[in-house]
Write a protein that holds these residues in place. Structure first.
Motif, PDB file in Angstrom:
ATOM      1  N   GLY A   1     -13.235   0.403   6.199  1.00  0.00           N
ATOM      2  CA  GLY A   1     -11.607   0.587   6.553  1.00  0.00           C
ATOM      3  C   GLY A   1     -11.395   2.015   7.256  1.00  0.00           C
ATOM      4  O   GLY A   1     -12.561   2.775   7.506  1.00  0.00           O
ATOM      5  N   LEU A   2     -10.149   2.303   7.342  1.00  0.00           N
ATOM      6  CA  LEU A   2     -10.205   3.786   7.778  1.00  0.00           C
ATOM      7  C   LEU A   2     -10.441   4.808   6.990  1.00  0.00           C
ATOM      8  O   LEU A   2     -10.197   4.575   5.597  1.00  0.00           O
ATOM      9  N   PHE A   3     -10.930   5.870   7.375  1.00  0.00           N
ATOM     10  CA  PHE A   3     -11.068   7.182   6.743  1.00  0.00           C
ATOM     11  C   PHE A   3     -11.951   6.832   5.446  1.00  0.00           C
ATOM     12  O   PHE A   3     -11.965   7.529   4.216  1.00  0.00           O
ATOM     13  N   GLY A   4     -12.982   6.092   5.758  1.00  0.00           N
ATOM     14  CA  GLY A   4     -14.058   5.850   4.716  1.00  0.00           C
ATOM     15  C   GLY A   4     -13.580   4.905   3.699  1.00  0.00           C
ATOM     16  O   GLY A   4     -14.354   4.631   2.657  1.00  0.00           O
ATOM     17  N   SER A   5     -12.396   4.324   3.598  1.00  0.00           N
ATOM     18  CA  SER A   5     -11.956   3.271   2.778  1.00  0.00           C
ATOM     19  C   SER A   5     -12.869   2.193   2.773  1.00  0.00           C
ATOM     20  O   SER A   5     -13.737   1.585   3.894  1.00  0.00           O
ATOM     21  N   THR A   6     -12.768   0.886   2.018  1.00  0.00           N
ATOM     22  CA  THR A   6     -13.425  -0.274   2.092  1.00  0.00           C
ATOM     23  C   THR A   6     -12.487  -1.552   2.327  1.00  0.00           C
ATOM     24  O   THR A   6     -11.543  -1.556   1.498  1.00  0.00           O
ATOM     25  N   ALA A   7     -12.378  -1.853   3.405  1.00  0.00           N
ATOM     26  CA  ALA A   7     -11.313  -2.829   3.889  1.00  0.00           C
ATOM     27  C   ALA A   7     -11.475  -4.168   3.221  1.00  0.00           C
ATOM     28  O   ALA A   7     -12.335  -4.900   2.943  1.00  0.00           O
ATOM     29  N   GLY A   8     -10.169  -4.348   2.626  1.00  0.00           N
ATOM     30  CA  GLY A   8      -9.988  -5.646   1.901  1.00  0.00           C
ATOM     31  C   GLY A   8     -10.497  -5.637   0.407  1.00  0.00           C
ATOM     32  O   GLY A   8     -10.399  -6.742  -0.293  1.00  0.00           O
ATOM     33  N   GLU A   9     -11.154  -4.411  -0.016  1.00  0.00           N
ATOM     34  CA  GLU A   9     -11.513  -4.219  -1.573  1.00  0.00           C
ATOM     35  C   GLU A   9     -10.319  -3.691  -2.484  1.00  0.00           C
ATOM     36  O   GLU A   9      -9.730  -2.975  -1.870  1.00  0.00           O
ATOM     37  N   ASN A  10     -10.417  -4.141  -3.549  1.00  0.00           N
ATOM     38  CA  ASN A  10      -9.381  -3.793  -4.341  1.00  0.00           C
ATOM     39  C   ASN A  10      -8.073  -3.592  -3.772  1.00  0.00           C
ATOM     40  O   ASN A  10      -7.269  -2.850  -3.827  1.00  0.00           O
ATOM     41  N   VAL A  11      -7.404  -4.970  -3.364  1.00  0.00           N
ATOM     42  CA  VAL A  11      -6.165  -4.963  -2.500  1.00  0.00           C
ATOM     43  C   VAL A  11      -5.143  -4.743  -3.565  1.00  0.00           C
ATOM     44  O   VAL A  11      -4.248  -3.935  -2.793  1.00  0.00           O
ATOM     45  N   LEU A  12      -4.853  -5.096  -4.686  1.00  0.00           N
ATOM     46  CA  LEU A  12      -3.622  -4.472  -5.657  1.00  0.00           C
ATOM     47  C   LEU A  12      -3.751  -2.950  -5.491  1.00  0.00           C
ATOM     48  O   LEU A  12      -2.640  -2.378  -5.307  1.00  0.00           O
ATOM     49  N   ARG A  13      -4.804  -2.463  -5.941  1.00  0.00           N
ATOM     50  CA  ARG A  13      -5.023  -1.100  -6.069  1.00  0.00           C
ATOM     51  C   ARG A  13      -4.456  -0.354  -4.579  1.00  0.00           C
ATOM     52  O   ARG A  13      -3.807   0.829  -4.678  1.00  0.00           O
ATOM     53  N   SER A  14      -5.061  -0.998  -3.825  1.00  0.00           N
ATOM     54  CA  SER A  14      -4.873  -0.367  -2.339  1.00  0.00           C
ATOM     55  C   SER A  14      -3.522  -0.349  -1.960  1.00  0.00           C
ATOM     56  O   SER A  14      -2.860   0.336  -1.235  1.00  0.00           O
ATOM     57  N   GLY A  15      -2.744  -1.816  -2.554  1.00  0.00           N
ATOM     58  CA  GLY A  15      -1.380  -1.938  -2.153  1.00  0.00           C
ATOM     59  C   GLY A  15      -0.558  -0.768  -2.660  1.00  0.00           C
ATOM     60  O   GLY A  15       0.476  -0.420  -2.208  1.00  0.00           O
ATOM     61  N   VAL A  16      -1.022  -0.396  -4.043  1.00  0.00           N
ATOM     62  CA  VAL A  16      -0.373   0.830  -4.524  1.00  0.00           C
ATOM     63  C   VAL A  16      -0.387   1.876  -4.048  1.00  0.00           C
ATOM     64  O   VAL A  16       0.681   2.572  -3.640  1.00  0.00           O
ATOM     65  N   ALA A  17      -1.398   2.279  -3.487  1.00  0.00           N
ATOM     66  CA  ALA A  17      -1.439   3.561  -2.861  1.00  0.00           C
ATOM     67  C   ALA A  17      -0.829   3.401  -1.484  1.00  0.00           C
ATOM     68  O   ALA A  17      -0.433   4.428  -0.927  1.00  0.00           O
ATOM     69  N   GLU A  18      -0.510   2.154  -0.765  1.00  0.00           N
ATOM     70  CA  GLU A  18       0.059   2.210   0.353  1.00  0.00           C
ATOM     71  C   GLU A  18       1.507   2.270  -0.004  1.00  0.00           C
ATOM     72  O   GLU A  18       2.627   2.956   0.929  1.00  0.00           O
ATOM     73  N   LEU A  19       1.854   1.795  -1.077  1.00  0.00           N
ATOM     74  CA  LEU A  19       3.518   1.942  -1.305  1.00  0.00           C
ATOM     75  C   LEU A  19       3.898   3.349  -1.588  1.00  0.00           C
ATOM     76  O   LEU A  19       4.845   3.870  -1.140  1.00  0.00           O
ATOM     77  N   VAL A  20       2.871   4.109  -2.460  1.00  0.00           N
ATOM     78  CA  VAL A  20       3.056   5.464  -2.904  1.00  0.00           C
ATOM     79  C   VAL A  20       3.222   6.160  -1.563  1.00  0.00           C
ATOM     80  O   VAL A  20       3.871   7.361  -1.264  1.00  0.00           O
ATOM     81  N   GLY A  21       2.080   6.054  -0.760  1.00  0.00           N
ATOM     82  CA  GLY A  21       1.892   6.760   0.435  1.00  0.00           C
ATOM     83  C   GLY A  21       3.120   6.745   1.339  1.00  0.00           C
ATOM     84  O   GLY A  21       3.591   7.594   2.094  1.00  0.00           O
ATOM     85  N   THR A  22       3.744   5.317   1.726  1.00  0.00           N
ATOM     86  CA  THR A  22       4.878   4.977   2.462  1.00  0.00           C
ATOM     87  C   THR A  22       5.884   5.878   2.045  1.00  0.00           C
ATOM     88  O   THR A  22       6.870   6.291   2.677  1.00  0.00           O
ATOM     89  N   PHE A  23       5.993   5.793   0.602  1.00  0.00           N
ATOM     90  CA  PHE A  23       7.289   6.239   0.101  1.00  0.00           C
ATOM     91  C   PHE A  23       7.242   7.876   0.251  1.00  0.00           C
ATOM     92  O   PHE A  23       8.530   8.486   0.629  1.00  0.00           O
ATOM     93  N   VAL A  24       6.067   8.508   0.053  1.00  0.00           N
ATOM     94  CA  VAL A  24       6.202   9.938   0.350  1.00  0.00           C
ATOM     95  C   VAL A  24       6.349  10.122   1.882  1.00  0.00           C
ATOM     96  O   VAL A  24       7.374  11.170   2.003  1.00  0.00           O
ATOM     97  N   LEU A  25       5.914   9.519   2.567  1.00  0.00           N
ATOM     98  CA  LEU A  25       6.115   9.717   4.330  1.00  0.00           C
ATOM     99  C   LEU A  25       7.580   9.554   4.503  1.00  0.00           C
ATOM    100  O   LEU A  25       7.984  10.538   5.258  1.00  0.00           O
ATOM    101  N   VAL A  26       7.861   8.493   4.207  1.00  0.00           N
ATOM    102  CA  VAL A  26       9.556   8.174   4.552  1.00  0.00           C
ATOM    103  C   VAL A  26      10.328   9.259   3.776  1.00  0.00           C
ATOM    104  O   VAL A  26      11.328   9.673   4.416  1.00  0.00           O
ATOM    105  N   LEU A  27      10.220   9.574   2.455  1.00  0.00           N
ATOM    106  CA  LEU A  27      10.957  10.356   1.635  1.00  0.00           C
ATOM    107  C   LEU A  27      11.014  11.760   2.515  1.00  0.00           C
ATOM    108  O   LEU A  27      12.137  12.444   2.702  1.00  0.00           O
TER     109      LEU A  27
END
Length: 275
Positions: free
Chosen positions: A36-62
């Motif tokens: 995936g992007l930036f050295g991540s593994t696309a599609g692996e640990n989807v739920l954990r990645s989803g949490v990272a996306e939620l937290v990241g989007t939260f911080v960015l938009v905030l």
């Protein structure tokens, strides 16, 4: 050390150990579909990645929306447009460095869908990423309300994106699609092509986002991200032109992904002939 027929060290021998920021070579189908992007593994640990996306989007938009509300509700204004743009850009720089290796740090449905369309991200993981990103935007709008006093709808309304007076829906759609095209083109380039120095990736994507907001802010408010527009719109109840901010960035992002994947990634710089 193994050498090529020309006597130069082979790529395999000189590459060295892989790092968390390593990326697949351009045009390598098997690798680009698993990495995936930036050295991540696309599609692996989807739920954990989803949490990272939620937290990241939260911080960015905030970061951006709280700054925008601060600029609109203080007299004299504490911030100006430059501060709002920098808040978004600097937040993205930090988040790519912090979360890129976990989820790819998409933080934007336009990036996720663009990668999926070009086969660089599994469709089965797309719903998780999209829900996480939109939820992160909503939570950020609620947090903005908590940071600033006053009625929630009125406070958060200051951070919503709307076309400027006199700007038609068609023109606003074009602008949002255009700037998202630029952003996603930069993101995919620096995050998936190993010809780009990996160390510049966070700065490149942060600068690209800031540049896009500078371009679009006078016309559309510069959402460049459906999640950024969705959260404040939902919390404030300001649904005006939301369809535009949900669809135009996706169109621009998909077009950028296709252009880079089909036209730019396979290209090589001209080489001088040896005499």
């Amino acid at each position: 050390m193994s050498t090529s027929p020309s006597g130069k060290p082979s790529d395999a021998a000189s590459a060295g150990p892989s790092s968390p920021w390593s990326r697949p070579a351009a045009g390598s189908t098997s690798m680009t579909r698993s990495r995936g992007l930036f050295g991540s593994t696309a599609g692996e640990n989807v739920l954990r990645s989803g949490v990272a996306e939620l937290v990241g989007t939260f911080v960015l938009v905030l970061a951006g929306t709280a700054t925008a509300v601060g600029a609109a509700t203080t007299d004299p204004p504490v911030y100006d447009v430059l501060a709002i743009v920098l808040a978004f850009g600097l937040a993205l720089v930090a988040l790519v460095a912090a979360l890129g290796h976990i989820s790819g740090c998409h933080l934007n449905p336009a990036v996720t869908i663009g990668l999926a369309v070009t086969g660089k991200f599994p469709w089965r993981a797309v719903p998780v990423y999209l829900v996480a990103q939109l939820a992160g935007g909503v939570l950020a709008a609620l947090a903005t309300w908590a940071v600033h006093s006053g009625p929630g709808h009125a406070v958060v309304r200051f951070s919503t994106t709307n076309p400027a007076p006199g700007v038609s829906g068609g023109r606003a759609f074009f602008v949002e699609a255009l700037v998202t095209f630029v952003l996603v083109l930069v993101v995919i380039s620096v995050a998936t092509d190993d010809r780009v120095p990996a160390a510049v990736a966070p700065l490149a994507v942060g600068a690209a986002l800031a540049t896009c907001i500078f371009i679009a802010a006078p016309v559309t408010g510069g959402a460049v991200n459906p999640a950024r527009a969705f959260g404040p719109a939902l919390v404030s109840g300001n649904w005006h032109a939301l369809w535009l901010y949900l669809t135009a960035p996706v169109v621009g992002g998909v077009l950028a992904a296709v252009v880079y994947d089909r036209l730019l990634a396979p290209a090589h710089a001209p080489e001088t002939s040896e005499t």
